[in-house]
Design an enzyme around this catalytic site. Structure first.
Site, mmCIF file in Angstrom:
data_model
loop_
_atom_site.group_PDB
_atom_site.id
_atom_site.type_symbol
_atom_site.label_atom_id
_atom_site.label_comp_id
_atom_site.label_asym_id
_atom_site.label_seq_id
_atom_site.Cartn_x
_atom_site.Cartn_y
_atom_site.Cartn_z
ATOM 1 N N VAL A 32 4.458 -6.071 -4.270
ATOM 2 C CA VAL A 32 5.842 -5.980 -3.350
ATOM 3 C C VAL A 32 5.695 -7.192 -2.676
ATOM 4 O O VAL A 32 4.599 -7.743 -2.030
ATOM 5 C CB VAL A 32 5.483 -4.624 -2.235
ATOM 6 C CG1 VAL A 32 6.707 -4.625 -1.314
ATOM 7 C CG2 VAL A 32 5.428 -3.523 -3.213
ATOM 8 N N ASP A 72 -4.141 -8.103 -7.105
ATOM 9 C CA ASP A 72 -5.559 -8.502 -7.096
ATOM 10 C C ASP A 72 -5.667 -8.340 -8.626
ATOM 11 O O ASP A 72 -6.487 -7.477 -9.039
ATOM 12 C CB ASP A 72 -6.271 -7.303 -6.277
ATOM 13 C CG ASP A 72 -5.976 -7.469 -4.727
ATOM 14 O OD1 ASP A 72 -6.216 -8.642 -4.218
ATOM 15 O OD2 ASP A 72 -5.706 -6.639 -3.962
ATOM 16 N N HIS A 82 0.763 -1.169 0.240
ATOM 17 C CA HIS A 82 -0.177 -0.034 0.042
ATOM 18 C C HIS A 82 0.653 1.461 0.063
ATOM 19 O O HIS A 82 0.563 2.046 -0.861
ATOM 20 C CB HIS A 82 -1.009 -0.025 1.123
ATOM 21 C CG HIS A 82 -1.967 -1.077 1.298
ATOM 22 N ND1 HIS A 82 -1.918 -1.957 2.353
ATOM 23 C CD2 HIS A 82 -3.132 -1.288 0.746
ATOM 24 C CE1 HIS A 82 -3.002 -2.807 2.308
ATOM 25 N NE2 HIS A 82 -3.408 -2.290 1.337
HETATM 26 O O1 PAF Z 1 -8.141 -4.324 -2.940
HETATM 27 C C1 PAF Z 1 -8.732 -3.812 -1.947
HETATM 28 O O2 PAF Z 1 -8.138 -3.375 -1.056
HETATM 29 C C2 PAF Z 1 -10.223 -3.688 -1.910
HETATM 30 O O3 PAF Z 1 -10.722 -4.497 -2.789
HETATM 31 C C3 PAF Z 1 -10.666 -2.273 -2.520
HETATM 32 C C4 PAF Z 1 -10.166 -1.902 -3.888
HETATM 33 C C5 PAF Z 1 -9.972 -1.212 -1.564
HETATM 34 C C6 PAF Z 1 -12.013 -1.829 -2.393
HETATM 35 O O4 PAF Z 1 -12.687 -2.208 -0.933
#
Ligand code: PAF
Length: 326
Positions: free
Chosen positions: A179, A153, A37
């Site tokens: 990562v 994802d 993140h």
């Molecule tokens: O990938 C994620 O963390 C979640 O699916 C998202 C894109 C924040 C939607 O809730």
């Protein structure tokens, strides 16, 4: 960094930013922030004047109440990690309560057909409706110029790209490299729930992806197109060799359509072509997607064969093994 908890306040702040000519990047998250993140936030800071990080554990995308309840909620640590980014600290962290996002049970959902019914969609009923709907809501609330998502994802990204195109949502999408930990395990908020044994077991997942890449490279070295069946077998053999790991799926699919690589492209290409989705030459692109349970923790990972950067990053992050598949 300003914490904003209501849609109205965020809209007001961002309207003021836009009056100053500032562009806006959004990094949507479920919280429990990790280095993946934080890398996305740094990338976002280079793409727009103002960054908004949303932290919202979206209940509608969880298919199991126990999974929703167990999802780590670490707001204080998340905010500290964002502040520690220094010059890359986002201007806003948007942390709505559930009643702010869903003041009443919604009757409207964003549903993307087909590509949501395979892989994660086959295992997690309704998951992508929840994701597509909340991401659309976040796009409507923030109206970002650009939004940043991690490649881990992969299917989620294919789904988001599709509804953004289908619904003419005016946002640029940026997908960033996965990562990884030192042993190759993809960073995930769910890793926090693994004990030491589980953590060691989970490292079999990137090793399996490495085996898949190695199989594809061997084929290419012999002038052949990577064979999806052999690539899958290489990954599966590595995964099932270890203890305490329950494989949900190992699939090899076309990275654009998520269909089997030899399926006719048809509608996805915008026509009725009977060409296979992924032309079987040596540079053939194949997505290898894995989902597995370590105890009750479900982990996903992927690699895109035929994408030289993705292959290299995976190989660099994992050790060669002594198996015949490496
Ligand atoms: O990938 C994620 O963390 C979640 O699916 C998202 C894109 C924040 C939607 O809730």
């Amino acid at each position: 960094m300003r914490r904003v908890t209501t849609i109205a306040a965020l809209r007001q702040d961002l309207a003021a930013e836009r009056r100053h000519g500032h562009t806006v990047a959004l990094v949507p998250t479920l919280g429990a922030l990790h280095d993946g993140h934080l890398a996305n936030v740094r990338i976002a800071a280079g793409l727009a004047d103002v960054v908004v990080v949303s932290i919202f554990v979206n209940p509608t995308q969880f298919d199991r109440p126990d999974d929703l309840a167990a999802y780590p909620r670490t707001l204080a640590a998340d905010e500290a990690a964002l502040r520690a980014l220094g010059e890359h600290t986002p201007a806003y962290v948007f942390v709505p309560e559930e009643r702010e996002m869903y003041p009443r049970p919604p009757r409207t959902t964003v549903h993307v057909s087909g590509i949501t019914e395979v892989l994660e969609g086959a295992s997690r009923a309704g998951h992508f409706d929840g994701v597509a709907t909340v991401v659309t809501k976040l796009f409507n609330i923030v109206q970002p110029d650009v939004a940043v998502f991690g490649r881990k994802d992969f299917q989620q990204n294919v789904v988001i790209r599709r509804f953004v195109e289908d619904l003419d949502q005016p946002v640029r999408l940026v997908f960033t490299p996965t990562v990884r930990e030192d042993d190759g395990l993809a960073r995930s908020s769910r890793n926090q729930r693994l004990d030491a044994d589980g953590r060691a077991t989970a490292a079999a997942i990137p090793r399996a992806l490495r085996a898949a890449v190695s199989a594809a490279r061997r084929a290419r070295a012999e002038g052949r197109a990577p064979d999806p069946v052999r690539v899958r077998e290489a990954a599966l053999a590595t995964l099932t060799g270890g203890p305490d790991l329950d494989v949900d799926y190992v699939e090899v699919v076309d990275p654009d359509t998520l269909a089997p690589p030899d399926a006719p492209r048809g509608e996805e290409a915008g026509g009725t072509s009977t060409e296979p989705t992924s032309a079987p030459g040596p540079s053939r692109r194949l997505l290898v997607a894995v989902a597995a349970f370590v105890g009750d923790v479900r982990l996903i990972d992927n690699v895109e064969i035929g994408d030289p950067d993705d292959e290299e990053r995976l190989l660099a992050a994992t050790e060669p093994t002594a198996t015949p598949h490496d």
